[in-house]
Design a protein around this motif. Structure first.
Motif, PDB file in Angstrom:
ATOM      1  N   ALA A 280       2.900  -4.000  -6.970  1.00  0.00           N
ATOM      2  CA  ALA A 280       3.753  -3.943  -5.776  1.00  0.00           C
ATOM      3  C   ALA A 280       3.817  -5.317  -5.100  1.00  0.00           C
ATOM      4  O   ALA A 280       4.878  -5.752  -4.655  1.00  0.00           O
ATOM      5  CB  ALA A 280       3.231  -2.896  -4.801  1.00  0.00           C
ATOM      6  N   LYS A 281       2.679  -6.014  -5.046  1.00  0.00           N
ATOM      7  CA  LYS A 281       2.647  -7.362  -4.465  1.00  0.00           C
ATOM      8  C   LYS A 281       3.514  -8.319  -5.272  1.00  0.00           C
ATOM      9  O   LYS A 281       4.248  -9.141  -4.716  1.00  0.00           O
ATOM     10  CB  LYS A 281       1.214  -7.898  -4.426  1.00  0.00           C
ATOM     11  N   GLU A 282       3.438  -8.207  -6.593  1.00  0.00           N
ATOM     12  CA  GLU A 282       4.224  -9.060  -7.481  1.00  0.00           C
ATOM     13  C   GLU A 282       5.725  -8.818  -7.294  1.00  0.00           C
ATOM     14  O   GLU A 282       6.515  -9.748  -7.192  1.00  0.00           O
ATOM     15  CB  GLU A 282       3.814  -8.790  -8.928  1.00  0.00           C
ATOM     16  N   VAL A 283       6.127  -7.554  -7.226  1.00  0.00           N
ATOM     17  CA  VAL A 283       7.536  -7.201  -7.024  1.00  0.00           C
ATOM     18  C   VAL A 283       8.034  -7.761  -5.690  1.00  0.00           C
ATOM     19  O   VAL A 283       9.130  -8.311  -5.604  1.00  0.00           O
ATOM     20  CB  VAL A 283       7.724  -5.659  -7.106  1.00  0.00           C
ATOM     21  N   ALA A 284       7.205  -7.655  -4.660  1.00  0.00           N
ATOM     22  CA  ALA A 284       7.574  -8.191  -3.342  1.00  0.00           C
ATOM     23  C   ALA A 284       7.716  -9.708  -3.381  1.00  0.00           C
ATOM     24  O   ALA A 284       8.656 -10.273  -2.809  1.00  0.00           O
ATOM     25  CB  ALA A 284       6.538  -7.781  -2.300  1.00  0.00           C
TER      26      ALA A 284
ATOM     27  N   GLU B  73       6.926   9.752   5.846  1.00  0.00           N
ATOM     28  CA  GLU B  73       5.545  10.041   6.216  1.00  0.00           C
ATOM     29  C   GLU B  73       4.647   8.907   5.733  1.00  0.00           C
ATOM     30  O   GLU B  73       4.888   8.319   4.683  1.00  0.00           O
ATOM     31  CB  GLU B  73       5.131  11.350   5.529  1.00  0.00           C
ATOM     32  N   LEU B  74       3.607   8.598   6.505  1.00  0.00           N
ATOM     33  CA  LEU B  74       2.631   7.589   6.101  1.00  0.00           C
ATOM     34  C   LEU B  74       1.270   8.269   5.942  1.00  0.00           C
ATOM     35  O   LEU B  74       0.822   8.977   6.838  1.00  0.00           O
ATOM     36  CB  LEU B  74       2.528   6.471   7.141  1.00  0.00           C
ATOM     37  N   LYS B  75       0.652   8.080   4.785  1.00  0.00           N
ATOM     38  CA  LYS B  75      -0.676   8.637   4.508  1.00  0.00           C
ATOM     39  C   LYS B  75      -1.520   7.560   3.844  1.00  0.00           C
ATOM     40  O   LYS B  75      -0.999   6.744   3.089  1.00  0.00           O
ATOM     41  CB  LYS B  75      -0.582   9.817   3.540  1.00  0.00           C
ATOM     42  N   ASP B  76      -2.828   7.582   4.117  1.00  0.00           N
ATOM     43  CA  ASP B  76      -3.718   6.598   3.485  1.00  0.00           C
ATOM     44  C   ASP B  76      -3.989   6.926   2.031  1.00  0.00           C
ATOM     45  O   ASP B  76      -4.283   6.049   1.234  1.00  0.00           O
ATOM     46  CB  ASP B  76      -5.033   6.487   4.251  1.00  0.00           C
ATOM     47  N   SER B  77      -3.911   8.199   1.682  1.00  0.00           N
ATOM     48  CA  SER B  77      -4.080   8.599   0.287  1.00  0.00           C
ATOM     49  C   SER B  77      -3.365   9.933   0.082  1.00  0.00           C
ATOM     50  O   SER B  77      -3.171  10.693   1.027  1.00  0.00           O
ATOM     51  CB  SER B  77      -5.561   8.740  -0.073  1.00  0.00           C
ATOM     52  N   THR B  78      -2.961  10.183  -1.160  1.00  0.00           N
ATOM     53  CA  THR B  78      -2.277  11.438  -1.469  1.00  0.00           C
ATOM     54  C   THR B  78      -2.677  11.930  -2.841  1.00  0.00           C
ATOM     55  O   THR B  78      -3.114  11.165  -3.687  1.00  0.00           O
ATOM     56  CB  THR B  78      -0.733  11.280  -1.496  1.00  0.00           C
ATOM     57  N   LYS B  79      -2.490  13.211  -3.037  1.00  0.00           N
ATOM     58  CA  LYS B  79      -2.578  13.769  -4.379  1.00  0.00           C
ATOM     59  C   LYS B  79      -1.232  13.537  -5.039  1.00  0.00           C
ATOM     60  O   LYS B  79      -0.216  13.377  -4.364  1.00  0.00           O
ATOM     61  CB  LYS B  79      -2.873  15.265  -4.289  1.00  0.00           C
ATOM     62  N   LYS B  80      -1.221  13.574  -6.332  1.00  0.00           N
ATOM     63  CA  LYS B  80       0.006  13.318  -7.086  1.00  0.00           C
ATOM     64  C   LYS B  80       1.157  14.212  -6.626  1.00  0.00           C
ATOM     65  O   LYS B  80       2.277  13.755  -6.422  1.00  0.00           O
ATOM     66  CB  LYS B  80      -0.264  13.501  -8.576  1.00  0.00           C
TER      67      LYS B  80
ATOM     68  N   LYS C  55       0.839  -1.204   0.000  1.00  0.00           N
ATOM     69  CA  LYS C  55       0.000   0.000   0.000  1.00  0.00           C
ATOM     70  C   LYS C  55       0.876   1.256   0.000  1.00  0.00           C
ATOM     71  O   LYS C  55       0.578   2.224  -0.707  1.00  0.00           O
ATOM     72  CB  LYS C  55      -0.934   0.007   1.204  1.00  0.00           C
ATOM     73  N   PHE C  56       1.954   1.258   0.781  1.00  0.00           N
ATOM     74  CA  PHE C  56       2.853   2.418   0.809  1.00  0.00           C
ATOM     75  C   PHE C  56       3.397   2.720  -0.584  1.00  0.00           C
ATOM     76  O   PHE C  56       3.414   3.866  -1.017  1.00  0.00           O
ATOM     77  CB  PHE C  56       4.010   2.189   1.787  1.00  0.00           C
TER      78      PHE C  56
ATOM     79  N   LYS D 193      14.460  -9.011   3.359  1.00  0.00           N
ATOM     80  CA  LYS D 193      13.478  -9.181   2.272  1.00  0.00           C
ATOM     81  C   LYS D 193      12.080  -8.998   2.832  1.00  0.00           C
ATOM     82  O   LYS D 193      11.775  -9.461   3.920  1.00  0.00           O
ATOM     83  CB  LYS D 193      13.613 -10.561   1.638  1.00  0.00           C
ATOM     84  N   ALA D 194      11.249  -8.296   2.072  1.00  0.00           N
ATOM     85  CA  ALA D 194       9.901  -7.972   2.531  1.00  0.00           C
ATOM     86  C   ALA D 194       8.848  -8.658   1.676  1.00  0.00           C
ATOM     87  O   ALA D 194       9.005  -8.792   0.471  1.00  0.00           O
ATOM     88  CB  ALA D 194       9.691  -6.469   2.485  1.00  0.00           C
ATOM     89  N   LYS D 195       7.780  -9.089   2.330  1.00  0.00           N
ATOM     90  CA  LYS D 195       6.602  -9.602   1.631  1.00  0.00           C
ATOM     91  C   LYS D 195       5.642  -8.425   1.463  1.00  0.00           C
ATOM     92  O   LYS D 195       5.818  -7.368   2.073  1.00  0.00           O
ATOM     93  CB  LYS D 195       5.936 -10.696   2.459  1.00  0.00           C
ATOM     94  N   ALA D 196       4.605  -8.620   0.649  1.00  0.00           N
ATOM     95  CA  ALA D 196       3.645  -7.544   0.382  1.00  0.00           C
ATOM     96  C   ALA D 196       2.981  -7.036   1.658  1.00  0.00           C
ATOM     97  O   ALA D 196       2.669  -5.860   1.778  1.00  0.00           O
ATOM     98  CB  ALA D 196       2.586  -8.017  -0.605  1.00  0.00           C
ATOM     99  N   GLY D 197       2.789  -7.906   2.640  1.00  0.00           N
ATOM    100  CA  GLY D 197       2.106  -7.524   3.879  1.00  0.00           C
ATOM    101  C   GLY D 197       3.023  -7.018   4.967  1.00  0.00           C
ATOM    102  O   GLY D 197       2.565  -6.686   6.062  1.00  0.00           O
ATOM    103  N   THR D 198       4.314  -6.931   4.703  1.00  0.00           N
ATOM    104  CA  THR D 198       5.259  -6.455   5.714  1.00  0.00           C
ATOM    105  C   THR D 198       4.960  -5.003   6.066  1.00  0.00           C
ATOM    106  O   THR D 198       4.744  -4.176   5.185  1.00  0.00           O
ATOM    107  CB  THR D 198       6.714  -6.578   5.199  1.00  0.00           C
ATOM    108  N   GLU D 199       4.924  -4.722   7.363  1.00  0.00           N
ATOM    109  CA  GLU D 199       4.626  -3.364   7.821  1.00  0.00           C
ATOM    110  C   GLU D 199       5.841  -2.457   7.642  1.00  0.00           C
ATOM    111  O   GLU D 199       6.972  -2.861   7.890  1.00  0.00           O
ATOM    112  CB  GLU D 199       4.222  -3.378   9.301  1.00  0.00           C
ATOM    113  N   VAL D 200       5.583  -1.232   7.208  1.00  0.00           N
ATOM    114  CA  VAL D 200       6.623  -0.221   7.048  1.00  0.00           C
ATOM    115  C   VAL D 200       6.264   0.950   7.957  1.00  0.00           C
ATOM    116  O   VAL D 200       5.090   1.250   8.156  1.00  0.00           O
ATOM    117  CB  VAL D 200       6.766   0.204   5.560  1.00  0.00           C
ATOM    118  N   LYS D 201       7.283   1.567   8.574  1.00  0.00           N
ATOM    119  CA  LYS D 201       7.025   2.708   9.440  1.00  0.00           C
ATOM    120  C   LYS D 201       7.992   3.846   9.129  1.00  0.00           C
ATOM    121  O   LYS D 201       8.972   3.649   8.425  1.00  0.00           O
ATOM    122  CB  LYS D 201       7.077   2.316  10.915  1.00  0.00           C
ATOM    123  N   VAL D 202       7.707   5.021   9.646  1.00  0.00           N
ATOM    124  CA  VAL D 202       8.548   6.190   9.415  1.00  0.00           C
ATOM    125  C   VAL D 202       9.965   5.891   9.910  1.00  0.00           C
ATOM    126  O   VAL D 202      10.153   5.334  10.982  1.00  0.00           O
ATOM    127  CB  VAL D 202       7.966   7.432  10.127  1.00  0.00           C
TER     128      VAL D 202
END
Length: 85
Positions: free
Chosen positions: A19-23, A62-69, A5-6, A34-43
């Motif tokens: 992103a899931k495929e790349v992971a 920074e972590l945001k649920d959604s952003t503008k371009k 998601k990040f 190595k990270a899986k798609a569900g691995t948590e990321v933090k600041v």
């Protein structure tokens, strides 16, 4: 926040499924692990992503649920960009 998601929200990778495929191919590392798609990321985490023969290393700022371009780049700082060839 999940790494898949990040990557999508920060627009480093356009789609979450991609992103899931790349992971799943082992091309994403968080703090050297190595990270899986569900691995948590933090600041403060350092994330390395392999795109073909290029590796992009960023720091999560920074972590945001959604952003503008135009705000997406504020979610990370590029640490280094290197070629594998």
């Amino acid at each position: 926040m999940r790494i898949d998601k990040f990557l999508k929200v920060s627009r480093l990778i356009k789609r979450r499924t991609l992103a899931k495929e790349v992971a799943s191919l082992g091309r994403i590392q968080i703090n050297g692990q190595k990270a899986k798609a569900g691995t948590e990321v933090k600041v403060g985490d350092e994330v390395s992503i392999q795109f073909g023969n290029k590796v992009l290393t960023i720091e999560v700022t920074e972590l945001k649920d959604s952003t503008k371009k135009e705000d997406a780049e504020s979610m990370y700082t590029v640490r280094k960009e290197e070629s594998l060839s």
